[in-house]
Design a protein around this motif. Structure first.
Motif, PDB file in Angstrom:
ATOM      1  N   LEU A  32     -49.845 -14.329  -9.723  1.00 46.34           N
ATOM      2  CA  LEU A  32     -49.165 -15.514 -10.245  1.00 46.34           C
ATOM      3  C   LEU A  32     -49.994 -16.189 -11.327  1.00 46.34           C
ATOM      4  CD1 LEU A  32     -47.737 -17.088  -6.991  1.00 46.34           C
ATOM      5  CD2 LEU A  32     -46.445 -16.034  -8.848  1.00 46.34           C
ATOM      6  N   CYS A  33     -51.306 -16.147 -11.177  1.00 50.29           N
ATOM      7  CA  CYS A  33     -52.190 -16.832 -12.122  1.00 50.29           C
ATOM      8  C   CYS A  33     -52.426 -16.052 -13.412  1.00 50.29           C
ATOM      9  CB  CYS A  33     -53.540 -17.112 -11.465  1.00 50.29           C
ATOM     10  SG  CYS A  33     -53.458 -18.318 -10.143  1.00 50.29           S
ATOM     11  N   ILE A  34     -52.645 -14.750 -13.311  1.00 51.21           N
ATOM     12  CA  ILE A  34     -53.068 -13.999 -14.495  1.00 51.21           C
ATOM     13  C   ILE A  34     -52.080 -12.935 -14.954  1.00 51.21           C
ATOM     14  CG2 ILE A  34     -55.498 -14.403 -13.993  1.00 51.21           C
ATOM     15  CD1 ILE A  34     -55.679 -11.505 -13.047  1.00 51.21           C
ATOM     16  N   GLY A  35     -50.957 -12.794 -14.259  1.00 50.13           N
ATOM     17  CA  GLY A  35     -49.960 -11.801 -14.647  1.00 50.13           C
ATOM     18  C   GLY A  35     -49.293 -12.144 -15.962  1.00 50.13           C
ATOM     19  N   GLN A  36     -48.638 -11.166 -16.547  1.00 49.58           N
ATOM     20  CA  GLN A  36     -47.938 -11.328 -17.816  1.00 49.58           C
ATOM     21  C   GLN A  36     -46.539 -11.902 -17.603  1.00 49.58           C
ATOM     22  OE1 GLN A  36     -49.071 -10.276 -20.977  1.00 49.58           O
ATOM     23  NE2 GLN A  36     -51.074  -9.956 -20.064  1.00 49.58           N
ATOM     24  N   GLY A  37     -46.013 -12.630 -18.561  1.00 50.80           N
ATOM     25  CA  GLY A  37     -44.635 -13.094 -18.552  1.00 50.80           C
ATOM     26  C   GLY A  37     -44.437 -14.436 -17.879  1.00 50.80           C
ATOM     27  N   VAL A  39     -42.810 -17.092 -14.963  1.00 53.08           N
ATOM     28  CA  VAL A  39     -43.096 -17.117 -13.526  1.00 53.08           C
ATOM     29  C   VAL A  39     -42.240 -16.109 -12.762  1.00 53.08           C
ATOM     30  CG1 VAL A  39     -41.506 -19.001 -12.919  1.00 53.08           C
ATOM     31  CG2 VAL A  39     -43.566 -18.641 -11.564  1.00 53.08           C
ATOM     32  N   ARG A  40     -41.021 -15.896 -13.197  1.00 52.61           N
ATOM     33  CA  ARG A  40     -40.154 -14.953 -12.493  1.00 52.61           C
ATOM     34  C   ARG A  40     -40.668 -13.524 -12.608  1.00 52.61           C
ATOM     35  NH1 ARG A  40     -35.019 -17.117 -15.493  1.00 52.61           N
ATOM     36  NH2 ARG A  40     -36.658 -17.089 -17.031  1.00 52.61           N
ATOM     37  N   LYS A  41     -41.179 -13.169 -13.747  1.00 50.67           N
ATOM     38  CA  LYS A  41     -41.738 -11.829 -13.942  1.00 50.67           C
ATOM     39  C   LYS A  41     -43.016 -11.663 -13.105  1.00 50.67           C
ATOM     40  CE  LYS A  41     -42.589  -8.355 -17.244  1.00 50.67           C
ATOM     41  NZ  LYS A  41     -41.955  -7.162 -16.809  1.00 50.67           N
ATOM     42  N   ARG A  42     -43.856 -12.694 -13.098  1.00 56.13           N
ATOM     43  CA  ARG A  42     -45.087 -12.635 -12.301  1.00 56.13           C
ATOM     44  C   ARG A  42     -44.791 -12.615 -10.810  1.00 56.13           C
ATOM     45  NH1 ARG A  42     -47.817 -17.590 -13.858  1.00 56.13           N
ATOM     46  NH2 ARG A  42     -45.945 -18.126 -14.973  1.00 56.13           N
ATOM     47  N   LEU A  43     -43.714 -13.268 -10.420  1.00 54.27           N
ATOM     48  CA  LEU A  43     -43.332 -13.293  -9.007  1.00 54.27           C
ATOM     49  C   LEU A  43     -42.971 -11.903  -8.487  1.00 54.27           C
ATOM     50  CD1 LEU A  43     -41.289 -16.571  -8.608  1.00 54.27           C
ATOM     51  CD2 LEU A  43     -43.254 -15.880  -7.229  1.00 54.27           C
ATOM     52  N   ILE A  44     -42.396 -11.067  -9.324  1.00 48.08           N
ATOM     53  CA  ILE A  44     -42.033  -9.727  -8.874  1.00 48.08           C
ATOM     54  C   ILE A  44     -43.261  -9.001  -8.351  1.00 48.08           C
ATOM     55  CG2 ILE A  44     -41.202  -7.449  -9.604  1.00 48.08           C
ATOM     56  CD1 ILE A  44     -39.237  -8.925 -11.469  1.00 48.08           C
ATOM     57  N   THR A  45     -44.327  -8.980  -9.132  1.00 54.23           N
ATOM     58  CA  THR A  45     -45.557  -8.315  -8.703  1.00 54.23           C
ATOM     59  C   THR A  45     -46.161  -9.010  -7.498  1.00 54.23           C
ATOM     60  OG1 THR A  45     -45.953  -7.724 -11.010  1.00 54.23           O
ATOM     61  CG2 THR A  45     -47.793  -7.459  -9.498  1.00 54.23           C
ATOM     62  N   SER A  46     -46.137 -10.320  -7.512  1.00 52.61           N
ATOM     63  CA  SER A  46     -46.697 -11.097  -6.412  1.00 52.61           C
ATOM     64  C   SER A  46     -45.960 -10.825  -5.101  1.00 52.61           C
ATOM     65  CB  SER A  46     -46.630 -12.582  -6.767  1.00 52.61           C
ATOM     66  OG  SER A  46     -47.185 -13.371  -5.762  1.00 52.61           O
ATOM     67  N   ILE A  47     -44.644 -10.849  -5.141  1.00 56.68           N
ATOM     68  CA  ILE A  47     -43.836 -10.621  -3.939  1.00 56.68           C
ATOM     69  C   ILE A  47     -43.995  -9.181  -3.458  1.00 56.68           C
ATOM     70  CG2 ILE A  47     -41.494 -10.602  -2.973  1.00 56.68           C
ATOM     71  CD1 ILE A  47     -42.558 -13.412  -3.571  1.00 56.68           C
ATOM     72  N   LEU A  48     -44.065  -8.233  -4.384  1.00 57.22           N
ATOM     73  CA  LEU A  48     -44.275  -6.835  -3.987  1.00 57.22           C
ATOM     74  C   LEU A  48     -45.583  -6.661  -3.219  1.00 57.22           C
ATOM     75  CD1 LEU A  48     -42.944  -4.870  -7.091  1.00 57.22           C
ATOM     76  CD2 LEU A  48     -41.939  -4.972  -4.788  1.00 57.22           C
ATOM     77  N   THR A  49     -46.554  -7.499  -3.504  1.00 58.83           N
ATOM     78  CA  THR A  49     -47.821  -7.479  -2.769  1.00 58.83           C
ATOM     79  C   THR A  49     -47.628  -8.002  -1.351  1.00 58.83           C
ATOM     80  OG1 THR A  49     -49.018  -7.857  -4.831  1.00 58.83           O
ATOM     81  CG2 THR A  49     -50.220  -8.287  -2.813  1.00 58.83           C
TER      82      THR A  49
END
Length: 129
Positions: A32-37, A39-49
């Motif tokens: 969420l802090c350092i991902g690209q795009g 908040v919705r785009k960063r949430l995808i990676t965050s939630i997948l974790t």
């Protein structure tokens, strides 16, 4: 071994649960802090974790928060699940402000886990600590 900070107030069950999930929750917050795009785009990676975890693996005080995060992040169902998951469909449909609310809840989970572990974040520390 002495318990520090807020750790002395947590049950053994919650302490063990916090230790079991802290790494994945940390990685979700990091995305969420350092991902690209946005908040919705960063949430995808965050939630997948977070998705591999189950509600019962979390300390009781954050189980409802975890359930809410997963439920809100996958509330819209994909018409073509072989090509796109519910998470991606939901993130395309929600507003950025809704994404921010989900991100805030993930941060709250992280903060609560750190508090249980005895490492409360600065703004959440009690005045006497």
């Amino acid at each position: 071994m002495e318990d520090f900070g807020t750790r002395r107030h947590a049950s053994l069950k919650d302490k063990l649960a916090a230790e079991a999930v802290v790494e994945r929750v940390y990685l979700a917050v990091e995305q969420l802090c350092i991902g690209q795009g946005d908040v919705r785009k960063r949430l995808i990676t965050s939630i997948l974790t977070l998705i591999p975890l189950r509600e019962c693996e979390f300390p009781e005080c954050v189980q409802m928060d975890f359930d809410w995060v997963i439920r809100e992040s996958t509330k819209y169902k994909s018409k073509y699940p072989q090509f796109q998951g519910d998470l991606e469909v939901t993130m395309m449909r929600i507003r950025n402000t809704t994404g921010q609310k989900i991100a805030q809840r993930i941060f709250h989970i992280y903060s609560s886990i750190q508090s249980i572990r005895g490492f409360p974040l600065l703004e959440y520390r009690a005045q006497d600590e």
